[in-house]
Design a protein around this motif. Structure first.
Motif, PDB file in Angstrom:
ATOM      1  N   MET A 295       0.815  -1.187   0.000  1.00 47.40           N
ATOM      2  CA  MET A 295       0.000   0.000   0.000  1.00 47.40           C
ATOM      3  C   MET A 295       0.864   1.258   0.000  1.00 47.40           C
ATOM      4  O   MET A 295       0.614   2.178  -0.733  1.00 47.40           O
ATOM      5  N   LEU A 296       1.870   1.313   0.857  1.00 46.46           N
ATOM      6  CA  LEU A 296       2.707   2.501   0.944  1.00 46.46           C
ATOM      7  C   LEU A 296       3.899   2.378   0.011  1.00 46.46           C
ATOM      8  O   LEU A 296       4.528   1.324  -0.073  1.00 46.46           O
ATOM      9  N   LEU A 297       4.253   3.454  -0.645  1.00 52.34           N
ATOM     10  CA  LEU A 297       5.411   3.476  -1.534  1.00 52.34           C
ATOM     11  C   LEU A 297       6.685   3.763  -0.747  1.00 52.34           C
ATOM     12  O   LEU A 297       7.710   3.116  -0.943  1.00 52.34           O
ATOM     13  N   TYR A 298       6.605   4.746   0.147  1.00 51.45           N
ATOM     14  CA  TYR A 298       7.731   5.063   1.019  1.00 51.45           C
ATOM     15  C   TYR A 298       7.236   5.885   2.200  1.00 51.45           C
ATOM     16  O   TYR A 298       6.111   6.359   2.220  1.00 51.45           O
ATOM     17  N   VAL A 299       8.116   6.018   3.201  1.00 51.31           N
ATOM     18  CA  VAL A 299       7.822   6.797   4.404  1.00 51.31           C
ATOM     19  C   VAL A 299       8.990   7.757   4.622  1.00 51.31           C
ATOM     20  O   VAL A 299      10.142   7.380   4.398  1.00 51.31           O
ATOM     21  N   THR A 300       8.696   8.968   5.055  1.00 52.78           N
ATOM     22  CA  THR A 300       9.747   9.911   5.423  1.00 52.78           C
ATOM     23  C   THR A 300       9.558  10.351   6.868  1.00 52.78           C
ATOM     24  O   THR A 300       8.432  10.429   7.365  1.00 52.78           O
ATOM     25  N   VAL A 301      10.678  10.620   7.527  1.00 54.89           N
ATOM     26  CA  VAL A 301      10.671  11.272   8.834  1.00 54.89           C
ATOM     27  C   VAL A 301      11.621  12.456   8.729  1.00 54.89           C
ATOM     28  O   VAL A 301      12.622  12.404   8.014  1.00 54.89           O
ATOM     29  N   GLY A 302      11.291  13.509   9.452  1.00 49.38           N
ATOM     30  CA  GLY A 302      12.113  14.708   9.421  1.00 49.38           C
ATOM     31  C   GLY A 302      13.208  14.666  10.464  1.00 49.38           C
ATOM     32  O   GLY A 302      13.097  14.000  11.494  1.00 49.38           O
ATOM     33  N   THR A 303      14.264  15.412  10.179  1.00 51.40           N
ATOM     34  CA  THR A 303      15.364  15.545  11.128  1.00 51.40           C
ATOM     35  C   THR A 303      15.895  16.969  11.118  1.00 51.40           C
ATOM     36  O   THR A 303      15.799  17.668  10.114  1.00 51.40           O
ATOM     37  N   ASN A 304      16.448  17.357  12.251  1.00 53.72           N
ATOM     38  CA  ASN A 304      17.118  18.648  12.360  1.00 53.72           C
ATOM     39  C   ASN A 304      18.635  18.496  12.311  1.00 53.72           C
ATOM     40  O   ASN A 304      19.354  19.494  12.309  1.00 53.72           O
ATOM     41  N   ASP A 305      19.123  17.271  12.267  1.00 54.24           N
ATOM     42  CA  ASP A 305      20.562  17.003  12.168  1.00 54.24           C
ATOM     43  C   ASP A 305      20.743  15.725  11.358  1.00 54.24           C
ATOM     44  O   ASP A 305      20.737  14.620  11.903  1.00 54.24           O
ATOM     45  N   LEU A 306      20.897  15.880  10.054  1.00 57.78           N
ATOM     46  CA  LEU A 306      20.956  14.733   9.152  1.00 57.78           C
ATOM     47  C   LEU A 306      22.143  13.824   9.463  1.00 57.78           C
ATOM     48  O   LEU A 306      22.014  12.595   9.401  1.00 57.78           O
ATOM     49  N   GLU A 307      23.273  14.389   9.832  1.00 57.19           N
ATOM     50  CA  GLU A 307      24.444  13.574  10.121  1.00 57.19           C
ATOM     51  C   GLU A 307      24.197  12.660  11.325  1.00 57.19           C
ATOM     52  O   GLU A 307      24.447  11.457  11.267  1.00 57.19           O
ATOM     53  N   LYS A 308      23.684  13.221  12.414  1.00 58.94           N
ATOM     54  CA  LYS A 308      23.403  12.408  13.604  1.00 58.94           C
ATOM     55  C   LYS A 308      22.289  11.403  13.327  1.00 58.94           C
ATOM     56  O   LYS A 308      22.344  10.261  13.788  1.00 58.94           O
ATOM     57  N   ALA A 309      21.265  11.815  12.585  1.00 58.51           N
ATOM     58  CA  ALA A 309      20.185  10.891  12.248  1.00 58.51           C
ATOM     59  C   ALA A 309      20.723   9.729  11.413  1.00 58.51           C
ATOM     60  O   ALA A 309      20.323   8.579  11.613  1.00 58.51           O
ATOM     61  N   GLY A 310      21.643  10.020  10.500  1.00 54.48           N
ATOM     62  CA  GLY A 310      22.240   8.966   9.687  1.00 54.48           C
ATOM     63  C   GLY A 310      22.995   7.953  10.526  1.00 54.48           C
ATOM     64  O   GLY A 310      22.902   6.746  10.290  1.00 54.48           O
ATOM     65  N   VAL A 311      23.734   8.426  11.530  1.00 50.35           N
ATOM     66  CA  VAL A 311      24.448   7.507  12.425  1.00 50.35           C
ATOM     67  C   VAL A 311      23.446   6.605  13.147  1.00 50.35           C
ATOM     68  O   VAL A 311      23.637   5.393  13.248  1.00 50.35           O
ATOM     69  N   PHE A 312      22.348   7.188  13.650  1.00 50.78           N
ATOM     70  CA  PHE A 312      21.325   6.420  14.352  1.00 50.78           C
ATOM     71  C   PHE A 312      20.716   5.351  13.430  1.00 50.78           C
ATOM     72  O   PHE A 312      20.688   4.164  13.761  1.00 50.78           O
ATOM     73  N   TYR A 313      20.229   5.770  12.264  1.00 52.73           N
ATOM     74  CA  TYR A 313      19.557   4.818  11.378  1.00 52.73           C
ATOM     75  C   TYR A 313      20.525   3.812  10.757  1.00 52.73           C
ATOM     76  O   TYR A 313      20.146   2.666  10.490  1.00 52.73           O
ATOM     77  N   ASP A 314      21.788   4.213  10.532  1.00 53.72           N
ATOM     78  CA  ASP A 314      22.784   3.255  10.045  1.00 53.72           C
ATOM     79  C   ASP A 314      23.025   2.146  11.069  1.00 53.72           C
ATOM     80  O   ASP A 314      23.396   1.035  10.712  1.00 53.72           O
ATOM     81  N   ALA A 315      22.814   2.444  12.345  1.00 50.56           N
ATOM     82  CA  ALA A 315      23.015   1.448  13.402  1.00 50.56           C
ATOM     83  C   ALA A 315      21.823   0.520  13.575  1.00 50.56           C
ATOM     84  O   ALA A 315      22.000  -0.659  13.909  1.00 50.56           O
ATOM     85  N   VAL A 316      20.608   1.012  13.359  1.00 52.14           N
ATOM     86  CA  VAL A 316      19.430   0.196  13.666  1.00 52.14           C
ATOM     87  C   VAL A 316      18.793  -0.483  12.455  1.00 52.14           C
ATOM     88  O   VAL A 316      18.323  -1.618  12.565  1.00 52.14           O
ATOM     89  N   LEU A 317      18.766   0.159  11.317  1.00 50.88           N
ATOM     90  CA  LEU A 317      18.044  -0.424  10.179  1.00 50.88           C
ATOM     91  C   LEU A 317      18.688  -1.678   9.596  1.00 50.88           C
ATOM     92  O   LEU A 317      17.962  -2.573   9.140  1.00 50.88           O
ATOM     93  N   PRO A 318      20.017  -1.826   9.597  1.00 50.84           N
ATOM     94  CA  PRO A 318      20.572  -3.094   9.103  1.00 50.84           C
ATOM     95  C   PRO A 318      20.115  -4.312   9.903  1.00 50.84           C
ATOM     96  O   PRO A 318      20.094  -5.428   9.376  1.00 50.84           O
ATOM     97  N   LEU A 319      19.691  -4.115  11.132  1.00 51.94           N
ATOM     98  CA  LEU A 319      19.182  -5.216  11.946  1.00 51.94           C
ATOM     99  C   LEU A 319      17.870  -5.763  11.402  1.00 51.94           C
ATOM    100  O   LEU A 319      17.458  -6.871  11.749  1.00 51.94           O
TER     101      LEU A 319
END
Length: 127
Positions: A1-25
């Motif tokens: 049903m959904l094509l994609y989802v977005t979430v906003g961030t105020n610090d893309l670099e820090k958000a990238g570190v967070f998601y790089d750590a959790v999403l591969p799991l």
């Protein structure tokens, strides 16, 4: 049903570190990065299905009250690992891993990312 989802961030670099750590799991990895956005997808998927973005209108990113993004986890162990990795990388606990009342195999955990976006990690597989 959904094509994609977005979430906003105020610090893309820090958000990238967070998601790089959790999403591969859960089997997702960073597949694209451009100014103001990072895209994640599964190997073999031609599209990024989850995006972390700086808001296009240049206003501060905020989270929605009552809004949650739910990720399908391949196992209860993956739910546990995601929850632990999220907390270890600056996320906050919104509900420890465990069975929820939705049905007998609804095993979930809830966290907030660095910008307050609520994430649900769910395995509906009996284990």
């Amino acid at each position: 049903m959904l094509l994609y989802v977005t979430v906003g961030t105020n610090d893309l670099e820090k958000a990238g570190v967070f998601y790089d750590a959790v999403l591969p799991l859960l089997g997702y990895r960073r597949q694209k990065q451009a100014p103001g956005e990072i895209g994640y997808g599964a190997d073999g998927d031609a599209r990024c299905r989850f995006w972390v973005v700086e808001p296009f209108n240049r206003e501060p990113a905020t989270f929605g009250n009552g809004t949650s993004v739910a990720f399908d986890a391949p196992s209860r162990a993956a739910v546990n690992a995601f929850h632990a990795a999220a907390l270890a990388n600056g996320g906050s606990d919104e509900g420890a891993p465990g069975i929820r009342s939705f049905h007998p195999n609804f095993y979930a955990a809830f966290v907030r990312d660095l910008d307050g976006n609520k994430l649900s990690i769910v395995s509906e597989r009996p284990e």
